[in-house]
Design a protein around this motif. Structure first.
Motif, PDB file in Angstrom:
ATOM      1  N   VAL A  32      30.658  -3.134  65.914  1.00 49.35           N
ATOM      2  CA  VAL A  32      31.220  -1.908  66.504  1.00 49.35           C
ATOM      3  C   VAL A  32      31.309  -2.047  68.018  1.00 49.35           C
ATOM      4  CG1 VAL A  32      30.798   0.552  66.868  1.00 49.35           C
ATOM      5  CG2 VAL A  32      30.476  -0.448  64.597  1.00 49.35           C
ATOM      6  N   ASP A  33      30.293  -2.635  68.643  1.00 48.92           N
ATOM      7  CA  ASP A  33      30.305  -2.812  70.098  1.00 48.92           C
ATOM      8  C   ASP A  33      31.442  -3.720  70.551  1.00 48.92           C
ATOM      9  OD1 ASP A  33      28.282  -1.101  70.810  1.00 48.92           O
ATOM     10  OD2 ASP A  33      26.723  -2.627  70.757  1.00 48.92           O
ATOM     11  N   LEU A  34      31.887  -4.616  69.687  1.00 55.76           N
ATOM     12  CA  LEU A  34      32.978  -5.517  70.046  1.00 55.76           C
ATOM     13  C   LEU A  34      34.360  -4.979  69.681  1.00 55.76           C
ATOM     14  CD1 LEU A  34      31.460  -9.014  69.240  1.00 55.76           C
ATOM     15  CD2 LEU A  34      32.064  -8.085  71.480  1.00 55.76           C
ATOM     16  N   ASN A  35      34.442  -3.855  68.953  1.00 52.85           N
ATOM     17  CA  ASN A  35      35.752  -3.315  68.552  1.00 52.85           C
ATOM     18  C   ASN A  35      36.720  -3.129  69.716  1.00 52.85           C
ATOM     19  OD1 ASN A  35      35.430  -3.348  65.804  1.00 52.85           O
ATOM     20  ND2 ASN A  35      34.754  -1.222  65.662  1.00 52.85           N
ATOM     21  N   PRO A  36      36.328  -2.495  70.839  1.00 53.85           N
ATOM     22  CA  PRO A  36      37.282  -2.330  71.942  1.00 53.85           C
ATOM     23  C   PRO A  36      37.754  -3.665  72.527  1.00 53.85           C
ATOM     24  CG  PRO A  36      35.426  -0.851  72.216  1.00 53.85           C
ATOM     25  CD  PRO A  36      35.077  -1.788  71.105  1.00 53.85           C
ATOM     26  N   ILE A  37      36.892  -4.664  72.533  1.00 49.51           N
ATOM     27  CA  ILE A  37      37.269  -5.992  73.028  1.00 49.51           C
ATOM     28  C   ILE A  37      38.258  -6.630  72.061  1.00 49.51           C
ATOM     29  CG2 ILE A  37      36.428  -8.328  73.569  1.00 49.51           C
ATOM     30  CD1 ILE A  37      35.277  -6.364  75.565  1.00 49.51           C
ATOM     31  N   ARG A  38      37.889  -6.665  70.794  1.00 45.70           N
ATOM     32  CA  ARG A  38      38.714  -7.322  69.782  1.00 45.70           C
ATOM     33  C   ARG A  38      40.084  -6.661  69.611  1.00 45.70           C
ATOM     34  NH1 ARG A  38      36.755 -12.144  69.821  1.00 45.70           N
ATOM     35  NH2 ARG A  38      34.720 -12.377  68.887  1.00 45.70           N
ATOM     36  N   SER A  39      40.153  -5.357  69.824  1.00 50.41           N
ATOM     37  CA  SER A  39      41.430  -4.661  69.680  1.00 50.41           C
ATOM     38  C   SER A  39      42.278  -4.736  70.946  1.00 50.41           C
ATOM     39  CB  SER A  39      41.194  -3.196  69.299  1.00 50.41           C
ATOM     40  OG  SER A  39      40.552  -2.519  70.361  1.00 50.41           O
ATOM     41  N   GLY A  40      41.701  -5.271  72.026  1.00 52.10           N
ATOM     42  CA  GLY A  40      42.437  -5.407  73.271  1.00 52.10           C
ATOM     43  C   GLY A  40      42.424  -4.162  74.145  1.00 52.10           C
ATOM     44  N   ILE A  41      41.614  -3.172  73.786  1.00 49.03           N
ATOM     45  CA  ILE A  41      41.522  -1.931  74.569  1.00 49.03           C
ATOM     46  C   ILE A  41      40.689  -2.147  75.832  1.00 49.03           C
ATOM     47  CG2 ILE A  41      40.618   0.427  74.543  1.00 49.03           C
ATOM     48  CD1 ILE A  41      41.255   0.478  71.531  1.00 49.03           C
ATOM     49  N   ALA A  42      39.659  -2.994  75.755  1.00 48.89           N
ATOM     50  CA  ALA A  42      38.774  -3.266  76.893  1.00 48.89           C
ATOM     51  C   ALA A  42      38.685  -4.772  77.122  1.00 48.89           C
ATOM     52  CB  ALA A  42      37.387  -2.693  76.639  1.00 48.89           C
ATOM     53  N   ASP A  99      27.775 -10.696  74.207  1.00 52.29           N
ATOM     54  CA  ASP A  99      28.616 -11.407  75.165  1.00 52.29           C
ATOM     55  C   ASP A  99      29.104 -12.725  74.568  1.00 52.29           C
ATOM     56  OD1 ASP A  99      29.707 -11.720  77.919  1.00 52.29           O
ATOM     57  OD2 ASP A  99      28.266 -13.378  78.031  1.00 52.29           O
ATOM     58  N   TRP A 100      28.207 -13.490  74.014  1.00 57.48           N
ATOM     59  CA  TRP A 100      28.539 -14.789  73.423  1.00 57.48           C
ATOM     60  C   TRP A 100      29.519 -14.617  72.265  1.00 57.48           C
ATOM     61  CZ3 TRP A 100      27.183 -16.923  68.537  1.00 57.48           C
ATOM     62  CH2 TRP A 100      27.432 -18.307  68.416  1.00 57.48           C
ATOM     63  N   THR A 101      29.255 -13.648  71.394  1.00 61.10           N
ATOM     64  CA  THR A 101      30.128 -13.400  70.248  1.00 61.10           C
ATOM     65  C   THR A 101      31.502 -12.932  70.709  1.00 61.10           C
ATOM     66  OG1 THR A 101      28.175 -12.773  68.968  1.00 61.10           O
ATOM     67  CG2 THR A 101      30.302 -12.183  68.048  1.00 61.10           C
ATOM     68  N   GLY A 102      31.553 -12.095  71.735  1.00 65.77           N
ATOM     69  CA  GLY A 102      32.821 -11.585  72.249  1.00 65.77           C
ATOM     70  C   GLY A 102      33.689 -12.644  72.912  1.00 65.77           C
ATOM     71  N   LYS A 103      33.095 -13.769  73.294  1.00 67.27           N
ATOM     72  CA  LYS A 103      33.857 -14.855  73.922  1.00 67.27           C
ATOM     73  C   LYS A 103      34.424 -15.835  72.900  1.00 67.27           C
ATOM     74  CE  LYS A 103      31.747 -14.562  78.427  1.00 67.27           C
ATOM     75  NZ  LYS A 103      30.972 -15.201  79.481  1.00 67.27           N
ATOM     76  N   ILE A 104      34.105 -15.611  71.642  1.00 66.96           N
ATOM     77  CA  ILE A 104      34.653 -16.462  70.586  1.00 66.96           C
ATOM     78  C   ILE A 104      36.061 -15.975  70.268  1.00 66.96           C
ATOM     79  CG2 ILE A 104      34.433 -17.192  68.187  1.00 66.96           C
ATOM     80  CD1 ILE A 104      31.375 -16.802  68.520  1.00 66.96           C
ATOM     81  N   SER A 105      37.026 -16.848  70.454  1.00 66.32           N
ATOM     82  CA  SER A 105      38.425 -16.503  70.199  1.00 66.32           C
ATOM     83  C   SER A 105      38.712 -16.607  68.698  1.00 66.32           C
ATOM     84  CB  SER A 105      39.333 -17.466  70.964  1.00 66.32           C
ATOM     85  OG  SER A 105      40.674 -17.166  70.722  1.00 66.32           O
ATOM     86  N   ARG A 106      39.426 -15.587  68.192  1.00 67.81           N
ATOM     87  CA  ARG A 106      39.792 -15.577  66.777  1.00 67.81           C
ATOM     88  C   ARG A 106      41.287 -15.329  66.649  1.00 67.81           C
ATOM     89  NH1 ARG A 106      35.874 -11.996  63.218  1.00 67.81           N
ATOM     90  NH2 ARG A 106      37.713 -12.309  61.952  1.00 67.81           N
ATOM     91  N   ASP A 107      41.929 -16.048  65.744  1.00 67.73           N
ATOM     92  CA  ASP A 107      43.369 -15.898  65.534  1.00 67.73           C
ATOM     93  C   ASP A 107      43.739 -14.525  64.991  1.00 67.73           C
ATOM     94  OD1 ASP A 107      43.791 -18.486  66.414  1.00 67.73           O
ATOM     95  OD2 ASP A 107      43.745 -19.337  64.395  1.00 67.73           O
ATOM     96  N   ASP A 108      42.810 -13.901  64.253  1.00 73.49           N
ATOM     97  CA  ASP A 108      43.126 -12.613  63.638  1.00 73.49           C
ATOM     98  C   ASP A 108      42.746 -11.421  64.522  1.00 73.49           C
ATOM     99  OD1 ASP A 108      40.395 -13.151  63.318  1.00 73.49           O
ATOM    100  OD2 ASP A 108      40.251 -11.995  61.470  1.00 73.49           O
ATOM    101  N   LYS A 109      42.318 -11.669  65.762  1.00 75.26           N
ATOM    102  CA  LYS A 109      41.949 -10.604  66.701  1.00 75.26           C
ATOM    103  C   LYS A 109      42.731 -10.774  67.997  1.00 75.26           C
ATOM    104  CE  LYS A 109      38.741  -9.143  63.914  1.00 75.26           C
ATOM    105  NZ  LYS A 109      38.864  -7.911  63.194  1.00 75.26           N
ATOM    106  N   ARG A 110      43.115  -9.654  68.592  1.00 79.89           N
ATOM    107  CA  ARG A 110      43.897  -9.700  69.829  1.00 79.89           C
ATOM    108  C   ARG A 110      43.054 -10.001  71.048  1.00 79.89           C
ATOM    109  NH1 ARG A 110      47.136  -4.238  68.703  1.00 79.89           N
ATOM    110  NH2 ARG A 110      45.004  -3.594  68.471  1.00 79.89           N
ATOM    111  N   ASP A 114      36.875 -12.802  78.528  1.00 81.02           N
ATOM    112  CA  ASP A 114      37.356 -13.950  79.295  1.00 81.02           C
ATOM    113  C   ASP A 114      36.263 -15.010  79.406  1.00 81.02           C
ATOM    114  OD1 ASP A 114      38.401 -15.746  81.117  1.00 81.02           O
ATOM    115  OD2 ASP A 114      39.045 -14.211  82.538  1.00 81.02           O
ATOM    116  N   LEU A 115      36.601 -16.224  78.976  1.00 80.81           N
ATOM    117  CA  LEU A 115      35.640 -17.330  79.027  1.00 80.81           C
ATOM    118  C   LEU A 115      35.267 -17.709  80.456  1.00 80.81           C
ATOM    119  CD1 LEU A 115      37.067 -19.628  76.224  1.00 80.81           C
ATOM    120  CD2 LEU A 115      34.947 -18.304  76.163  1.00 80.81           C
ATOM    121  N   ASN A 116      36.109 -17.349  81.422  1.00 81.28           N
ATOM    122  CA  ASN A 116      35.816 -17.673  82.818  1.00 81.28           C
ATOM    123  C   ASN A 116      34.777 -16.745  83.436  1.00 81.28           C
ATOM    124  OD1 ASN A 116      37.644 -19.862  82.965  1.00 81.28           O
ATOM    125  ND2 ASN A 116      39.330 -18.402  83.125  1.00 81.28           N
ATOM    126  N   LEU A 117      34.509 -15.621  82.777  1.00 81.73           N
ATOM    127  CA  LEU A 117      33.457 -14.729  83.271  1.00 81.73           C
ATOM    128  C   LEU A 117      32.100 -15.367  83.009  1.00 81.73           C
ATOM    129  CD1 LEU A 117      34.611 -11.214  82.018  1.00 81.73           C
ATOM    130  CD2 LEU A 117      34.564 -12.030  84.363  1.00 81.73           C
TER     131      LEU A 117
END
Length: 133
Positions: A32-42, A99-110, A114-117
Motif C-alpha cells: 500500500v505504501d508503494l501504490n502512489p509510486i507504482r501508479s506514477g502519482i508520486a 525504499d529498496w523495493t520501490g527502486k525495483i523496476s517492473r514492466d507491469d508498473k508505471r 529514481d535509482l539515482n536518489l
C-alpha cells in the motif's frame, strides 16, 4: 502451510518462518505504501500522500519530537521473547525495505523510485520514535 518472512540485509534475502499475523499485515502495508509510486502519482516516499510511510517519515523528522502516529500500529523492535504489541522491526528497517523495493523496476508498473536518489536513510536522519502519540 508455511508462511515466510523476508528480511533484506546488504542485498541478501533471508527467509525465515513467520509466527505472527503482524508480519503479514506489515507486508500488505509495504504494498500500500508503494501504490502512489507504482501508479506514477508520486516520485518519492516523502511525497506519497495518504500513506503510512509518509506519516511515519514526518513523525520521525529530527525537527519534531520523534513519535509514532497514534492511529498506526507502532514498531516494537526485533522479535523477542516478551514482544510488545506492534510491528516486529524498527522504523529504519521498514524505510530501507520500502525504499529498496520501490527502486525495483517492473514492466507491469508505471512508477519507480529514481535509482539515482541515495537510499532514504542517507537522505535524512530519522530518529527512532518512542511510544504512540
Amino acid at each position: 502451510m508455511i508462511t515466510l518472512r523476508l528480511h533484506v540485509t546488504r542485498a541478501w534475502l533471508i527467509v525465515s518462518p513467520i509466527k505472527q499475523d503482524t508480519h503479514i499485515n506489515s507486508l500488505y502495508g509495504l504494498c500500500v505504501d508503494l501504490n502512489p509510486i507504482r501508479s506514477g502519482i508520486a516520485d518519492t516516499l516523502e511525497t506519497s500522500d495518504h500513506t503510512s510511510v509518509k506519516a511515519r517519515i514526518k513523525c520521525a523528522q529530527p525537527t519534531e519530537r520523534p513519535h509514532q502516529p497514534r492511529h498506526m500500529l507502532p514498531f516494537a523492535g526485533n522479535p523477542r521473547q516478551d514482544m510488545p504489541d506492534g510491528l516486529p522491526y524498527e522504523l529504519n528497517d521498514y524505510l530501507a525495505l520500502v525504499d529498496w523495493t520501490g527502486k525495483i523496476s517492473r514492466d507491469d508498473k508505471r512508477g519507480v523510485i529514481d535509482l539515482n536518489l541515495p537510499p532514504i536513510l542517507q537522505q535524512n536522519v530519522y530518529q527512532a520514535p518512542t511510544g504512540s502519540e
